[in-house]
Design an enzyme around this catalytic site. Structure first.
Site, PDB file in Angstrom:
ATOM      1  N   GLU A   1       4.056  69.703  41.188  1.00  0.00           N
ATOM      2  CA  GLU A   1       3.962  70.577  40.010  1.00  0.00           C
ATOM      3  C   GLU A   1       2.674  71.387  40.020  1.00  0.00           C
ATOM      4  O   GLU A   1       1.572  70.826  40.082  1.00  0.00           O
ATOM      5  CB  GLU A   1       4.041  69.732  38.730  1.00  0.00           C
TER       6      GLU A   1
ATOM      7  N   LYS B   1       3.044  62.756  28.640  1.00  0.00           N
ATOM      8  CA  LYS B   1       3.518  63.246  29.945  1.00  0.00           C
ATOM      9  C   LYS B   1       2.345  63.908  30.677  1.00  0.00           C
ATOM     10  O   LYS B   1       2.186  63.776  31.891  1.00  0.00           O
ATOM     11  CB  LYS B   1       4.680  64.222  29.745  1.00  0.00           C
TER      12      LYS B   1
ATOM     13  N   HIS C   1      -0.558  78.290  33.886  1.00  0.00           N
ATOM     14  CA  HIS C   1       0.542  77.697  34.636  1.00  0.00           C
ATOM     15  C   HIS C   1       1.294  78.776  35.412  1.00  0.00           C
ATOM     16  O   HIS C   1       1.607  78.616  36.575  1.00  0.00           O
ATOM     17  CB  HIS C   1       1.471  76.977  33.660  1.00  0.00           C
TER      18      HIS C   1
END
Ligand code: NAD
Length: 422
Positions: free
Chosen positions: A79, A263, A376
């Site tokens: 990720e 998370k 991101h």
């Protein structure tokens, strides 16, 4: 297509791959891609029915200081943003001396659950009368005692279940530098006959609990508000700080937010676990079960201290080992352990807690300020470009253009590839 392949497990990885490729009509490229670039012999020793390997990026997060010691943290994750966030969180903490950490020690819990007990409360008493025998039986198994650990305590209670009351016996086991699942499972299986004899019931479950609430790691750090503002941002550090505390408060009040907050913590801890051959599913199970102990909530907290600084802290079960499992069986995991360079599972657990907090700190900061997508998407743009078919030498350019246009989408990537390859 028939999924029954007798003797599949006895074949070599190459033979298994050939078998699967034929049944599914895979192309030569697909076959090669499934074989992967890793060492299939190592993979074959670690798992079952192996046909290939899947490689993940291995990264190193910088800036970590825990209890006055500097660490380079190996992280394996697919990720984008995870490693950048960990390094950024560690940098924020570093300016005021890094993370302070403490651990409870490496105590894992093994469970023996017994059903069909006529007098469960008296049975609990009978088990506890024989606790020394239970403990000695566990420690006779030859694991852990020679390393200075072993079963230290025996407890028992009655648990009400949809199938009636059960007597549940816990072994509290000092597993030293191991994660301890196999060691504890060996012990609970060995003591089950003694527990059955004491209770008069049937031991239906004999296994480790991943709710490792006797193996907690804590980390904390302080960040001055000035460090939280972005140079080109339109919020002051104090505003960002207060919004971060609000974001934490929402996680404390709302499990929908808490799940994602946690998370974020696991993003960092899992990547460190994966890089070092540790069991990230155990980390996940422990983290979320611990977060749910008084109604599901956040594992970390954000407050404002007397000096107006952001005071950040975390408490989380960390069930990891520097020995055993895949830590020594996988060459990359062993090398990653050398990069991290910790001497014990306790020191390892302290770094895990710091990594979880650093990861969470950076993402809560972004959420509370510019939003998570800006950073991101910058990192993710390369993936989007690559997936949209950009040739290797154009990936960076396509990604940069999409970020500059604030339009990171597969469709736009395809248009740019077409433009650039005209
Ligand atoms: P392991 O079986 O390799 O045991 C550790 C061994 O290391 C012990 O037998 C011990 O003798 C030896 N050892 C050497 N030096 C030591 C030291 N300093 N301290 C402690 N032990 C030392 O591994 P494990 O840690 O018992 O189990 C971990 C594995 O179990 C992981 O691969 C995990 O995926 C798997 N597992 C997990 C679960 C679960 O989490 N529910 C269940 C089953 C299996």
């Amino acid at each position: 297509m028939d999924s029954r392949i007798p003797g599949f497990y006895e074949l070599s990885p190459e033979q298994r791959l050939a078998e699967v490729a034929e049944r599914r009509g895979l192309s030569a490229e697909q076959r090669e891609a499934l074989a992967g670039g890793g060492d299939r012999d190592v993979a074959d020793r670690l798992s079952e029915n192996v046909v290939g390997t899947l490689s993940l990026p291995v990264s190193v997060a910088t800036n970590f200081a825990v209890d006055g010691e500097d660490y380079l943290v190996p992280m394996a994750t697919e990720e984008s943003s995870v490693v950048a966030a960990a390094a950024h969180g560690a940098k924020l903490a570093r300016e005021t001396g890094g993370f302070a950490a403490s651990v409870t020690g490496p105590t894992m819990i093994g469970q023996v659950a017994v059903r069909d007990v006529a007098d469960p409360r008296a049975a609990v008493a009978r088990v506890l009368e024989r606790r020394e025998e239970v403990r000695a039986t566990a420690n006779d198994q030859g694991v852990l005692v020679s390393h200075g650990g072993g079963c230290e305590e025996v407890s028992a209670r009655v648990v009400d279940t949809p199938r009636g009351e059960m007597v549940v016996v816990h072994l509290l086991v000092d597993v030293r530098d191991a994660m301890g699942a196999n060691a504890v499972n060996t012990m609970v299986e060995a003591v089950a006959p003694v527990v059955e004899d004491a209770t008069g019931g049937d031991a239906v479950v004999r296994i480790l609990s991943n709710l490792a609430d006797r193996r907690l790691a804590r980390a904390r750090c302080t960040v001055p508000p000035e460090a939280l503002a972005r140079e080109d941002g339109d919020r002051t550090g104090v505003e960002v700080r207060d919004r971060m505390v609000d974001a934490w408060a929402l996680a404390a009040g709302d499990p929908y937010r808490a799940a994602t907050h946690n998370k974020g913590v696991c993003n960092g801890m899992d990547a460190l676990a994966a890089a070092t051959g540790n069991d990230w599913r155990a980390i996940e199970a422990g983290a979320h079960a611990y977060a749910a102990r008084d109604g599901y909530g956040p594992l970390s907290t954000y407050e404002v201290d007397d000096d107006g600084n952001l005071s950040c802290s975390i408490e989380v079960p960390v069930q990891v080992g520097t020995v055993g499992g895949a830590t020594g069986g996988h060459p990359t995991a062993s090398a990653a352990m050398a990069v991290l360079s910790v001497d014990s599972a306790d020191e390892f657990a302290a770094v895990f807690a710091a990594v979880g907090l650093a990861e969470n700190l950076a993402s809560v900061r972004a959420i509370a300020d510019e939003g998570i997508q800006a950073g991101h998407m910058k990192l993710h743009a390369r993936n989007v470009a690559s997936e949209a078919g950009a040739p290797e030498d154009l990936v960076d350019e396509v990604a940069a253009r999409m970020v500059a246009e604030d339009d990171v989408r597969a469709g736009r990537a395809r248009e740019l590839v077409a433009e650039l390859t005209e």
